[in-house]
Scaffold this motif. Structure first.
Motif, PDB file in Angstrom:
ATOM      1  N   VAL A  20       0.842  -1.185   0.000  1.00 43.10           N
ATOM      2  CA  VAL A  20       0.000   0.000   0.000  1.00 43.10           C
ATOM      3  C   VAL A  20       0.885   1.245   0.000  1.00 43.10           C
ATOM      4  O   VAL A  20       1.804   1.362   0.811  1.00 43.10           O
ATOM      5  N   GLN A  21       0.616   2.136  -0.913  1.00 42.36           N
ATOM      6  CA  GLN A  21       1.343   3.400  -0.960  1.00 42.36           C
ATOM      7  C   GLN A  21       0.346   4.528  -0.741  1.00 42.36           C
ATOM      8  O   GLN A  21      -0.733   4.526  -1.330  1.00 42.36           O
ATOM      9  N   VAL A  22       0.719   5.461   0.102  1.00 45.73           N
ATOM     10  CA  VAL A  22      -0.157   6.585   0.408  1.00 45.73           C
ATOM     11  C   VAL A  22       0.452   7.836  -0.203  1.00 45.73           C
ATOM     12  O   VAL A  22       1.560   8.225   0.163  1.00 45.73           O
ATOM     13  N   THR A  46       0.502  16.532   3.571  1.00 45.46           N
ATOM     14  CA  THR A  46      -0.455  15.708   4.302  1.00 45.46           C
ATOM     15  C   THR A  46      -0.683  14.415   3.534  1.00 45.46           C
ATOM     16  O   THR A  46      -0.892  14.458   2.324  1.00 45.46           O
ATOM     17  N   PRO A  47      -0.649  13.243   4.213  1.00 44.14           N
ATOM     18  CA  PRO A  47      -0.978  12.004   3.516  1.00 44.14           C
ATOM     19  C   PRO A  47      -2.448  11.993   3.096  1.00 44.14           C
ATOM     20  O   PRO A  47      -3.315  12.367   3.883  1.00 44.14           O
ATOM     21  N   ILE A  48      -2.719  11.572   1.879  1.00 46.99           N
ATOM     22  CA  ILE A  48      -4.071  11.572   1.327  1.00 46.99           C
ATOM     23  C   ILE A  48      -4.536  10.122   1.186  1.00 46.99           C
ATOM     24  O   ILE A  48      -3.946   9.356   0.425  1.00 46.99           O
ATOM     25  N   PRO A  49      -5.593   9.715   1.899  1.00 46.29           N
ATOM     26  CA  PRO A  49      -6.079   8.336   1.773  1.00 46.29           C
ATOM     27  C   PRO A  49      -6.727   8.105   0.409  1.00 46.29           C
ATOM     28  O   PRO A  49      -7.498   8.926  -0.073  1.00 46.29           O
ATOM     29  N   VAL A  50      -6.370   6.965  -0.198  1.00 52.45           N
ATOM     30  CA  VAL A  50      -6.903   6.600  -1.501  1.00 52.45           C
ATOM     31  C   VAL A  50      -7.600   5.254  -1.358  1.00 52.45           C
ATOM     32  O   VAL A  50      -7.012   4.296  -0.863  1.00 52.45           O
ATOM     33  N   GLN A  51      -8.848   5.181  -1.780  1.00 49.48           N
ATOM     34  CA  GLN A  51      -9.602   3.932  -1.720  1.00 49.48           C
ATOM     35  C   GLN A  51      -9.199   3.032  -2.884  1.00 49.48           C
ATOM     36  O   GLN A  51      -8.677   3.506  -3.897  1.00 49.48           O
ATOM     37  N   LYS A  52      -9.432   1.735  -2.740  1.00 53.49           N
ATOM     38  CA  LYS A  52      -9.101   0.782  -3.786  1.00 53.49           C
ATOM     39  C   LYS A  52      -9.887   1.123  -5.049  1.00 53.49           C
ATOM     40  O   LYS A  52     -11.080   1.371  -5.005  1.00 53.49           O
ATOM     41  N   GLY A  53      -9.169   1.170  -6.164  1.00 54.36           N
ATOM     42  CA  GLY A  53      -9.799   1.475  -7.439  1.00 54.36           C
ATOM     43  C   GLY A  53      -9.731   2.944  -7.818  1.00 54.36           C
ATOM     44  O   GLY A  53     -10.018   3.295  -8.960  1.00 54.36           O
ATOM     45  N   GLU A  54      -9.371   3.828  -6.887  1.00 51.65           N
ATOM     46  CA  GLU A  54      -9.257   5.256  -7.189  1.00 51.65           C
ATOM     47  C   GLU A  54      -7.870   5.555  -7.745  1.00 51.65           C
ATOM     48  O   GLU A  54      -6.893   4.907  -7.378  1.00 51.65           O
ATOM     49  N   ILE A  55      -7.780   6.545  -8.585  1.00 47.69           N
ATOM     50  CA  ILE A  55      -6.504   6.962  -9.149  1.00 47.69           C
ATOM     51  C   ILE A  55      -5.899   8.000  -8.196  1.00 47.69           C
ATOM     52  O   ILE A  55      -6.520   9.036  -7.922  1.00 47.69           O
ATOM     53  N   PRO A  56      -4.687   7.725  -7.668  1.00 44.29           N
ATOM     54  CA  PRO A  56      -4.084   8.630  -6.682  1.00 44.29           C
ATOM     55  C   PRO A  56      -3.956  10.075  -7.162  1.00 44.29           C
ATOM     56  O   PRO A  56      -4.182  11.008  -6.400  1.00 44.29           O
ATOM     57  N   ASP A  57      -3.616  10.281  -8.442  1.00 47.38           N
ATOM     58  CA  ASP A  57      -3.457  11.644  -8.954  1.00 47.38           C
ATOM     59  C   ASP A  57      -4.763  12.431  -8.889  1.00 47.38           C
ATOM     60  O   ASP A  57      -4.771  13.620  -8.572  1.00 47.38           O
TER      61      ASP A  57
END
Length: 144
Positions: free
Chosen positions: A52-54, A62-73
């Protein structure tokens, strides 16, 4: 002399190497040789649990939580547009603000260095009473 029970075969179907120092994958808990222990090397189906990469906002760190399937950008971009606490004025705050009161000295320090006798703020070089010609106390000062 044999050491029974210490050897295991690599779980990778194409490999099946007999290994005396087998490694256990922390995601799928299968045993692999040193060449197939990485998630990508054995195409681990459980890698999403551990790998898992945040992403971190480049403005406010600030670390940004990303849900599975979402594009981090996309998620970080949305954070920057709505929730980001970045303050450009905060970036311009100066650290070295405590100016030395010795005439002719232009040094600034990060922390205040206050003379116990006169109460003036001085740089490290002029912090001792004899170094800034202290006039605050009538007590005689001696060189250390």
């Amino acid at each position: 002399m044999e050491l029974p029970g210490l050897d295991q075969r690599c779980a990778e179907r194409a490999c099946r190497r007999l290994d005396f120092l087998p490694l256990k994958c922390d995601a799928c808990e299968e045993v692999f040789c040193k060449d197939h222990i990485r998630y990508d090397d054995h195409k681990c189906g459980s890698a999403y649990k551990k790998n898992v990469q945040v992403p971190v906002c480049p403005l406010c760190n600030t670390p940004i939580p990303v849900q599975k399937g979402e594009i981090p950008d996309v998620v970080v971009g949305a954070h920057m547009d709505k929730d980001c606490k970045y303050n450009p004025a905060q970036q311009k705050q100066r650290i070295f603000t405590n100016k030395c009161l010795k005439p002719g000295c232009k040094r600034k320090e990060m922390m205040k260095v206050v003379c116990e006798q006169c109460g003036g703020n001085f740089c490290i070089k002029h912090r001792h009473p004899l170094d800034h010609d202290c006039k605050g106390s009538s007590r005689p000062t001696s060189k250390a």
